[in-house]
Motif scaffolding. Structure first.
Motif, PDB file in Angstrom:
ATOM      1  N   SER A 281       0.871  -1.179   0.000  1.00 40.11           N
ATOM      2  CA  SER A 281       0.000   0.000   0.000  1.00 40.11           C
ATOM      3  C   SER A 281       0.900   1.218   0.000  1.00 40.11           C
ATOM      4  O   SER A 281       2.113   1.128   0.184  1.00 40.11           O
TER       5      SER A 281
ATOM      6  N   THR B  75       0.195   7.274  -2.557  1.00 44.27           N
ATOM      7  CA  THR B  75      -0.269   7.871  -3.803  1.00 44.27           C
ATOM      8  C   THR B  75      -1.136   6.899  -4.575  1.00 44.27           C
ATOM      9  O   THR B  75      -0.994   5.698  -4.460  1.00 44.27           O
ATOM     10  N   ALA B  76      -2.030   7.432  -5.369  1.00 42.26           N
ATOM     11  CA  ALA B  76      -2.913   6.576  -6.160  1.00 42.26           C
ATOM     12  C   ALA B  76      -3.017   7.068  -7.600  1.00 42.26           C
ATOM     13  O   ALA B  76      -3.975   6.802  -8.286  1.00 42.26           O
TER      14      ALA B  76
ATOM     15  N   ALA C 139      -5.865  11.783  -9.646  1.00 44.99           N
ATOM     16  CA  ALA C 139      -7.251  11.500  -9.276  1.00 44.99           C
ATOM     17  C   ALA C 139      -8.227  11.835 -10.397  1.00 44.99           C
ATOM     18  O   ALA C 139      -9.310  11.269 -10.479  1.00 44.99           O
TER      19      ALA C 139
ATOM     20  N   ASP D 284      -8.173   2.329 -11.793  1.00 46.88           N
ATOM     21  CA  ASP D 284      -6.880   2.553 -11.149  1.00 46.88           C
ATOM     22  C   ASP D 284      -5.745   2.529 -12.162  1.00 46.88           C
ATOM     23  O   ASP D 284      -4.881   3.405 -12.187  1.00 46.88           O
TER      24      ASP D 284
ATOM     25  N   GLY E 107      -2.040   2.369  -7.477  1.00 48.38           N
ATOM     26  CA  GLY E 107      -3.486   2.315  -7.512  1.00 48.38           C
ATOM     27  C   GLY E 107      -4.060   2.307  -6.107  1.00 48.38           C
ATOM     28  O   GLY E 107      -3.405   1.910  -5.141  1.00 48.38           O
ATOM     29  N   ALA E 108      -5.302   2.749  -5.978  1.00 49.91           N
ATOM     30  CA  ALA E 108      -5.933   2.826  -4.668  1.00 49.91           C
ATOM     31  C   ALA E 108      -6.415   1.469  -4.175  1.00 49.91           C
ATOM     32  O   ALA E 108      -6.552   1.244  -2.978  1.00 49.91           O
ATOM     33  N   ARG E 109      -6.645   0.533  -5.089  1.00 48.43           N
ATOM     34  CA  ARG E 109      -7.242  -0.748  -4.723  1.00 48.43           C
ATOM     35  C   ARG E 109      -6.237  -1.874  -4.917  1.00 48.43           C
ATOM     36  O   ARG E 109      -5.727  -2.097  -6.009  1.00 48.43           O
TER      37      ARG E 109
ATOM     38  N   PRO F 220      -1.741  -3.438  -5.664  1.00 49.31           N
ATOM     39  CA  PRO F 220      -2.407  -2.541  -6.613  1.00 49.31           C
ATOM     40  C   PRO F 220      -1.591  -2.483  -7.906  1.00 49.31           C
ATOM     41  O   PRO F 220      -0.497  -3.042  -8.010  1.00 49.31           O
TER      42      PRO F 220
END
Length: 465
Positions: free
Chosen positions: A334, A337-338, A341, A360, A432-434, A450
């Motif tokens: 984790s 950053t993702a 946005a 993502d 990625g967020a997921r 992710p």
């Protein structure tokens, strides 16, 4: 007889046959494994097995030996103890023996999804059927599996522990004119596996991989999808955060040093999913932060490596650990950053439409001026354990990205890269967020990852080069 009763019986046999000075621990595991395989878009195999396994480790007269068996009758357990005692007498002295775990509390095991533990073949077949139907006539192959394990531990110091785990996983490809697309997912619950979604993803990627072009070798910015990132996590775990390799100075890990980009946090969390609450030595398991915001914080230890490092076991002992060392096998990546946005939806065009199957990954692709989108890594082999330089191939789809758009498919490439360097300070441009949990062939192992955007990855030539 329960698993705990069997484990206690093995320990009592060691006392009786080896004498009161003998030290021993035993793990008994009942495993119910079921697999539904398909090829050419049809199920061709549905198999299930139910087994009981016993692992025994004993220390007597300064020597240590281990043995295993699957016959849990009185005669079978007696034979296991006798041959392990005989092996111990032939082993060299073991001055590094760390002793046994004393009676200590073990956390409660996470709840097990009973529907997954006792899944029927038609439930797996339904997901395979949905995968095949969603592929829209493309040739498909893969598997859907479920697993249920019940384990118990006992040692001659009086420590006991028990727990259960369950898992479901699906791994499939779709093929279009020789190009493959892949989709993988693992979970504690069979109900989380959406065969239609996975089949649609695999088919979209296969169709987008048509007519690939060759690219020259060199360093490229890359976006790795979760299946590719899982290979990074596995190698970092087994070779880098392994306490035995660290003690032997064969690991890159330097606790306290900022070895990774600040976006990177790595946590081994066996109880974050349905996992056993104890390791192969009976030590309680829990979450262990290996990297926090780019700084290496710890390596995994069993009792032997912890004693050498003047530390405590982190609950990462595995069967055969004297050879392989302790391993973090439930690693989650984790970060902070993702990706941009504002970049959502698919970033594809023309023949490459379908290469990006989630928002993502699209967000990460949108920030790349020129680079590659990589679905999967395959046949990876470590060239230098100390710096963790790995060579391998891309697989199941590679695409060229130009100005934030996937423009066309690329032929598979060979790479040679240091995994820690590729994730080093300043090298991670987005996560990625997921995180998507990826299955592994090792019992109880999984990698939660992710999509990741990296500044540089070294491709050394074509896949056949």
């Amino acid at each position: 007889m329960t698993e705990l009763e069997l484990a206690g019986q093995v320990v009592e046999l060691v006392r009786r046959l080896g004498g009161p000075a003998a030290q021993a621990d035993a793990v008994v595991t009942r495993a119910d494994l079921a697999l539904t395989r398909f090829a050419n878009s049809a199920i061709h195999q549905n198999v299930a097995e139910s087994t009981v396994g016993v692992r025994l480790r004993l220390h007597i007269d300064g020597r240590t030996a281990a043995g295993s068996g699957s016959v849990v009758t009185a005669d079978g357990l007696h034979a296991l103890v006798e041959r392990t005692l005989a092996a111990a007498r032939l082993c060299p002295p073991d001055p590094g023996w760390p002793g046994l775990v004393a009676p200590t509390p073990v956390p409660a095991a996470p709840p097990v999804d009973e529907a997954t533990a006792y899944a029927e073949p038609d439930q797996r077949a339904d997901r395979v059927g949905a995968f095949v139907a969603a592929a829209g006539g493309l040739s498909t192959a893969g598997y859907c599996r479920t697993a249920h394990r019940s384990s118990a531990f006992a040692n001659s110091a009086g420590h006991t522990a028990s727990g259960r785990s369950a898992e479901a996983a699906m791994d499939g490809i779709a093929r279009s004119d020789g190009a493959d697309g892949v989709a993988r997912f693992a979970s504690d619950r069979l109900s989380d596996l959406d065969g239609a979604e996975l089949g649609a993803h695999a088919a979209a990627k296969a169709q987008a991989a048509a007519d690939p072009v060759e690219l020259p070798p060199g360093r490229y910015e890359v976006v790795f999808e979760p299946a590719a990132v899982a290979d990074l996590l596995q190698n970092l775990s087994w070779y880098g955060f392994n306490g035995k390799r660290y003690a032997e100075r064969q690991s890159f890990a330097e606790p306290g040093a900022a070895q990774f980009d600040r976006a990177v946090t790595l946590v081994d969390d066996p109880l974050g999913a349905s996992g056993l609450p104890f390791d192969a030595e009976g030590t309680a398991r829990g979450a262990l932060t290996l990297v926090e915001a780019g700084t290496t914080r710890a390596v995994a230890h069993d009792r032997r490596t912890a004693a050498e490092a003047d530390a405590r076991s982190t609950g990462h002992a595995v069967a055969g650990g004297a050879t392989w060392g302790p391993m973090a096998r439930n690693l989650r990546l984790s970060g902070a950053t993702a990706g941009p946005a504002s970049a959502t939806g698919r970033s594809t065009t023309g023949a490459a439409a379908g290469a990006v199957v989630d928002a993502d990954t699209a967000a990460l692709v949108a920030g790349v001026r020129r680079g590659l989108l990589v679905s999967d890594l395959w046949y990876t082999r470590v060239l230098d354990p100390k710096s963790l330089v790995v060579t391998g191939l891309t697989r199941n789809g590679v695409w060229l990205i130009e100005d934030g758009t996937v423009v066309r498919a690329v032929r598979d490439l060979r790479f040679t890269e240091s995994y820690p360097r590729a994730l080093g300070p300043g090298a991670v441009l987005g996560l990625g967020a997921r995180a998507v949990r990826q299955p592994d062939r090792v019992d109880g192992a999984w990698w939660s990852a992710p999509s990741v955007r990296l500044a540089s990855w070294h491709f050394t030539g074509g896949a056949s080069g």
